[in-house]
Design a protein around this motif. Sequence first.
Motif, PDB file in Angstrom:
ATOM      1  N   SER A   8      23.830  -1.154  -1.036  1.00 31.50           N
ATOM      2  CA  SER A   8      25.152  -1.062  -0.413  1.00 31.50           C
ATOM      3  C   SER A   8      24.983  -1.237   1.087  1.00 31.50           C
ATOM      4  O   SER A   8      23.926  -0.917   1.638  1.00 31.50           O
ATOM      5  CB  SER A   8      25.812   0.295  -0.701  1.00 31.50           C
ATOM      6  OG  SER A   8      25.021   1.351  -0.182  1.00 31.50           O
ATOM      7  N   LEU A  87      29.615   2.120  -6.671  1.00 32.71           N
ATOM      8  CA  LEU A  87      28.624   2.111  -7.744  1.00 32.71           C
ATOM      9  C   LEU A  87      27.792   3.389  -7.726  1.00 32.71           C
ATOM     10  O   LEU A  87      27.566   4.016  -8.772  1.00 32.71           O
ATOM     11  CB  LEU A  87      27.726   0.877  -7.629  1.00 32.71           C
ATOM     12  CG  LEU A  87      26.732   0.647  -8.764  1.00 32.71           C
ATOM     13  CD1 LEU A  87      26.456  -0.849  -8.940  1.00 32.71           C
ATOM     14  CD2 LEU A  87      25.408   1.382  -8.546  1.00 32.71           C
ATOM     15  N   SER A 165      24.664  -7.834  -7.543  1.00 31.85           N
ATOM     16  CA  SER A 165      25.734  -8.769  -7.195  1.00 31.85           C
ATOM     17  C   SER A 165      25.128 -10.129  -6.883  1.00 31.85           C
ATOM     18  O   SER A 165      23.914 -10.262  -6.694  1.00 31.85           O
ATOM     19  CB  SER A 165      26.519  -8.236  -5.998  1.00 31.85           C
ATOM     20  OG  SER A 165      25.649  -7.924  -4.928  1.00 31.85           O
ATOM     21  N   HIS A 196      36.761  -5.254  -7.560  1.00 30.04           N
ATOM     22  CA  HIS A 196      36.257  -4.086  -6.844  1.00 30.04           C
ATOM     23  C   HIS A 196      35.744  -2.999  -7.783  1.00 30.04           C
ATOM     24  O   HIS A 196      34.647  -2.476  -7.603  1.00 30.04           O
ATOM     25  CB  HIS A 196      37.355  -3.524  -5.930  1.00 30.04           C
ATOM     26  CG  HIS A 196      36.953  -2.281  -5.204  1.00 30.04           C
ATOM     27  ND1 HIS A 196      35.999  -2.284  -4.208  1.00 30.04           N
ATOM     28  CD2 HIS A 196      37.345  -0.993  -5.338  1.00 30.04           C
ATOM     29  CE1 HIS A 196      35.832  -1.049  -3.746  1.00 30.04           C
ATOM     30  NE2 HIS A 196      36.649  -0.252  -4.413  1.00 30.04           N
ATOM     31  N   ASN A 198      34.695  -3.197 -10.657  1.00 35.68           N
ATOM     32  CA  ASN A 198      33.512  -3.643 -11.376  1.00 35.68           C
ATOM     33  C   ASN A 198      32.321  -2.753 -11.016  1.00 35.68           C
ATOM     34  O   ASN A 198      31.495  -2.396 -11.862  1.00 35.68           O
ATOM     35  CB  ASN A 198      33.265  -5.108 -10.991  1.00 35.68           C
ATOM     36  CG  ASN A 198      31.899  -5.611 -11.338  1.00 35.68           C
ATOM     37  OD1 ASN A 198      31.389  -5.348 -12.402  1.00 35.68           O
ATOM     38  ND2 ASN A 198      31.310  -6.366 -10.433  1.00 35.68           N
ATOM     39  N   LYS A 199      32.236  -2.363  -9.747  1.00 34.93           N
ATOM     40  CA  LYS A 199      31.109  -1.550  -9.282  1.00 34.93           C
ATOM     41  C   LYS A 199      31.105  -0.179  -9.937  1.00 34.93           C
ATOM     42  O   LYS A 199      30.050   0.346 -10.285  1.00 34.93           O
ATOM     43  CB  LYS A 199      31.150  -1.418  -7.762  1.00 34.93           C
ATOM     44  CG  LYS A 199      30.970  -2.737  -7.022  1.00 34.93           C
ATOM     45  CD  LYS A 199      31.062  -2.527  -5.525  1.00 34.93           C
ATOM     46  CE  LYS A 199      30.890  -3.826  -4.764  1.00 34.93           C
ATOM     47  NZ  LYS A 199      30.988  -3.630  -3.302  1.00 34.93           N
ATOM     48  N   LYS A 202      29.897  -0.544 -13.511  1.00 35.62           N
ATOM     49  CA  LYS A 202      28.455  -0.797 -13.552  1.00 35.62           C
ATOM     50  C   LYS A 202      27.675   0.452 -13.154  1.00 35.62           C
ATOM     51  O   LYS A 202      26.568   0.684 -13.644  1.00 35.62           O
ATOM     52  CB  LYS A 202      28.109  -1.980 -12.649  1.00 35.62           C
ATOM     53  CG  LYS A 202      28.533  -3.317 -13.262  1.00 35.62           C
ATOM     54  CD  LYS A 202      27.996  -4.506 -12.493  1.00 35.62           C
ATOM     55  CE  LYS A 202      28.325  -5.810 -13.219  1.00 35.62           C
ATOM     56  NZ  LYS A 202      27.807  -6.998 -12.494  1.00 35.62           N
TER      57      LYS A 202
END
Length: 252
Positions: A8, A87, A165, A196, A198-199, A202
């Motif tokens: 990140s 995430l 990513s 967004h 999605n993190k 995951k």
Amino acid sequence: MLVLLPPSETKHPGGGGAPLDLSALGTPELNPLREQLVAAVVGLAADVRAARAALGLSPAQDGEIARNAALRCSPTMPAIERYTGVLYDALDVRSLTRAQRRRAAGRLAVGSALFGLLRADDAVPAYRLSAGSSLPGLPALRSLWKPVLTDVLAGVDDLVVDLRSGAYAELAPVPGAVTVQVLSERPDGTRAVVSHFNKAHKGRLARLLATTTAEPDSVVRLRALLRRAGLHVEHDGGTELTLVVPAAAVTR
């Protein structure tokens, strides 16, 4: 099983560990390039304007440049605790039991623009360098990392689940790795790619894979594990899995 996470841009500050010691990090074959990049990042920090341009920062973010200047002497913490964001909030490693944390330490790794590959417990300081950054006088980070990091990742014997990513996956693709696409499904059956959040999904997936007692060794067995955990996972062949979440769950 090895679960590759993206880093990140934001990092937790501080730490209780000794300053950076590259010789103590995993995959020591990456250390020559790590040393070159650390030296470049520290040197760049001496020119604040050049650092802003190279790292894509505004004057309000000069604190990030100060972190880079102190990279060699700052306190460290385990990589899996250093990174922040959606995430890592969903992964929530600090809530794991001791047994789960030991399991996670053996399975989680972070793809890093500065360090290449970090295992969960590798001790690192706060820093700022993204996969798309351009360091003056050096080739693109992808050109630097791909020759050395690809060999390291290709040598992993376990099943690799690559949750990085795009920009970080391009630093060193992993042939045969399982990748995951997250789609939201509306009540009418139509689907859309989750961006967004999605993190977050995951991150939850990484937590499940980091703590399970199962040891899937193929995409088929991984799919079965995720389905037993109650996830809607589809597999049309190949090495990509599709995680389908209700549209109402996309923002949670």
